[in-house]
Write an enzyme that holds these catalytic residues in place. Sequence first.
Site, PDB file in Angstrom:
ATOM      1  N   ASP A 180      34.438  40.777  42.600  1.00 25.22           N
ATOM      2  CA  ASP A 180      33.379  41.278  43.468  1.00 25.22           C
ATOM      3  C   ASP A 180      33.987  42.394  44.322  1.00 25.22           C
ATOM      4  O   ASP A 180      35.201  42.632  44.302  1.00 25.22           O
ATOM      5  CB  ASP A 180      32.763  40.154  44.322  1.00 25.22           C
TER       6      ASP A 180
HETATM    7  C1  NOJ Z   1      28.867  42.596  46.470  1.00 23.74           C
HETATM    8  C2  NOJ Z   1      27.966  41.505  45.972  1.00 23.74           C
HETATM    9  O1  NOJ Z   1      28.479  40.253  46.349  1.00 23.74           O
HETATM   10  C3  NOJ Z   1      27.757  41.525  44.476  1.00 23.74           C
HETATM   11  O2  NOJ Z   1      26.786  40.577  44.134  1.00 23.74           O
HETATM   12  C4  NOJ Z   1      27.372  42.903  44.021  1.00 23.74           C
HETATM   13  O3  NOJ Z   1      27.100  42.907  42.655  1.00 23.74           O
HETATM   14  C5  NOJ Z   1      28.518  43.840  44.371  1.00 23.74           C
HETATM   15  N1  NOJ Z   1      28.699  43.870  45.818  1.00 23.74           N
HETATM   16  C6  NOJ Z   1      28.288  45.259  43.861  1.00 23.74           C
HETATM   17  O4  NOJ Z   1      27.329  45.894  44.620  1.00 23.74           O
END
Ligand code: NOJ
Length: 747
Positions: free
Chosen positions: A280
């Site tokens: 993430d």
């Molecule tokens: C953080 C989020 O937790 C995740 O779900 C998302 O896909 C990513 N950022 C990318 O934007």
Amino acid sequence: MKKIFLNKQQILLLVFFLILFSCKDKTTEDAKINDLLSKMTLQEKIGQMNQLNGRNPNENLFEQIRKGEAGSILNAEKPELVNQLQKISVEESRLGIPLLIARDVIHGYKTIFPIPLGQAASFNPDIVEKGARIAAIESSEYGIRWTFAPMIDISRDARWGRIAESFGEDTYLSECLGVAMVKGFQGDDLSQPSSIAACAKHFVGYGAAEGGRDYNSTFIPERLLRNVYFPPFESAVKAGCATIMTSFNDNDGVPSSGNKFILKDVLRDEWKFDGVVVSDWASVREMIKHGFCANESEATISAVNAGLDMDMVSYCYIQCLDSLVKAGAVSEKIIDNAVRNILRLKFRLGLFDHPYIDTNEKSKAYCEDHLQAAKQAATESFVLLKNEKNTLPLSSSIKKLAIIGPLADAPHDQMGTWCFDGDKTKIQTPLNAFREIYGKDVEIIYEQTLAYSRDKNKSAFPKAISAAQKSDAIVVFVGEESILSGEAHCLAELNLQGEQSTLIKELKKTGKPIIMVVMAGRPLTIAEEVDLSDAVLYAWHPGTMGGPAIADMIFGKTVPSGKLPVTFPKYVGQIPMYYNHNNTGRPAKRTEILLNDIPLEPRQSSLGCTSFYLDAAFDPLFPFGYGLSYTTFEYKDLKLSSDNLNKTDTLSVKFTLSNTGKYDATEIVQLYVRDMVGSITRPVKELKAFERIFLKSGERKEINMQLPIQQLAFWNIDFKKTVEPGDFQLMLGTNSIEGLKADFKVK
Ligand code: NOJ
């Protein structure tokens, strides 16, 4: 049509050739990957493992791509930019490897569907798949070939803002809908230009953040992981989901991005996942803040050795991997494996053959077909929670209708969380819809009254009251703005915000029928407002076509069928509250609140010593699976094919369902099973099957549902997934607490 019959030998030959071809395909794929890999320098390999942010593109980003330092870009927002970046990568980098262009396409791209929690209320894998297909068609036009969805975190805590993105609290429902979404995004063939790679996230346990506070630690023991949190991911992998994202949380002290047990032992070795694992956002580097790694080098070692292929924007891999490999702290074999996974996805997506998009193609965004599908999804997502004296649907005797409240005409909020690309001017709000569709026959009197859900300014209340007094009925739109749910948008209280509750109390004084429509990203604690209302429709954040879908339902052109994918608590203090809990040794019996009736100085044990709250009892406001219709359904004659089964059998569950009311409608039949005694304690019931059944008014149908006994398997005391012999109780019905029961045994 002429039928062709094959003999046994011909069938065997056919199977042989099919196997041969699929092996050949695999060998060609492997050969292409290995060939490319053999030409790559270590730096180029590490470059593939690096994902960069394309939001503010500049020469620095272009140069990194040119040097082969990026395998993927997320958030490149325009098709022209995507083509520009691809051109640099394909034509100006040494090996010409195309980029993976990624974006969060969560519940629609341009045409916005209801938030996933709302979609889950449809219990309809087909509409979820269709929504994802449409999102893939619309986003791939913009060059996006990788989305970060479905989010299949089991969510048992409405305080957690990201519950909106999930399919709710149930493992089986999340499995079914997660698979549907994967299929929708990826289509039949990943190499088609309109297919986009799905990403099952967040692996794992993220929804169990302590206190419902985002990013917080979780403490989920392995057996619970295996029985509750893993299955949606395993099913997604089996369905061919191309990628997996690790979660932000540390579970039992180990952050997911450095968790070898989940990424290597389970995902790769047990489930044989051959796709890409991405971190993430910056979660590799965040292992330093977790206190799990001392610096970027340690974080890199931890993540890459655990099996994390791509580093989303924390730059740890690109900064540290080269020297770590040279120093022998990371083996090049691990790097090669990660790069193989990434190249495999690029080949499967057909990116080497078609890296560019045709910017002259006519866009399908917001085409009629997409809008109608979004409307159907919204319709199926609505849950009717109350309908006293058949207040709904409104009859033709309604000549003047008061539309009141901050969410009746709030296009931005109607879209819900994670909508970067939806165009607010395309949103059809309830107010527009009432006026446009029903305005000829019904006078619509609109008072916004509160500017937004948190507004505390009551100065417009008198106008709202006077509008209500002049009307035959009131539809009041309350809930929460989209910004109050989603990532990092958690709440400690779940009451209606601002003065919305006071508004409903004031409207009640007019004596006019009140229909409360709630638009929200999560369950809210609305017991008091439900009491004050004659009818309550929970509409979640319903997306582009939410307005007409609501108006049509209020006037009976459509009939509600949605069921809650999550338990609604009465009080925040009851959380976590979910239907498939264990029984405890002292299950609660009382449903009344005792606090004020306790005599002075009673005996310590006088209240019965069961598992409940003195000030909230133990029952929810609405149970999982709950939802009313304008019609009534009757379940009868439940018959099991046998009451004594082998583990390999399939149980047939027969019953008759009748539509005993005045409307043609769909019922979502739910089948729950309780395993009475196990080597570990078992939930009081678990959803094992569901079906949407449409019946015309007065129609009766014999239904036959199938339950493979293998579906009762669970990870037992010995960490084996098995069906344990013994007694089971089956419940079949309209929600998780009402239904017909039958017992059976498994040998
Ligand atoms: C953080 C989020 O937790 C995740 O779900 C998302 O896909 C990513 N950022 C990318 O934007």
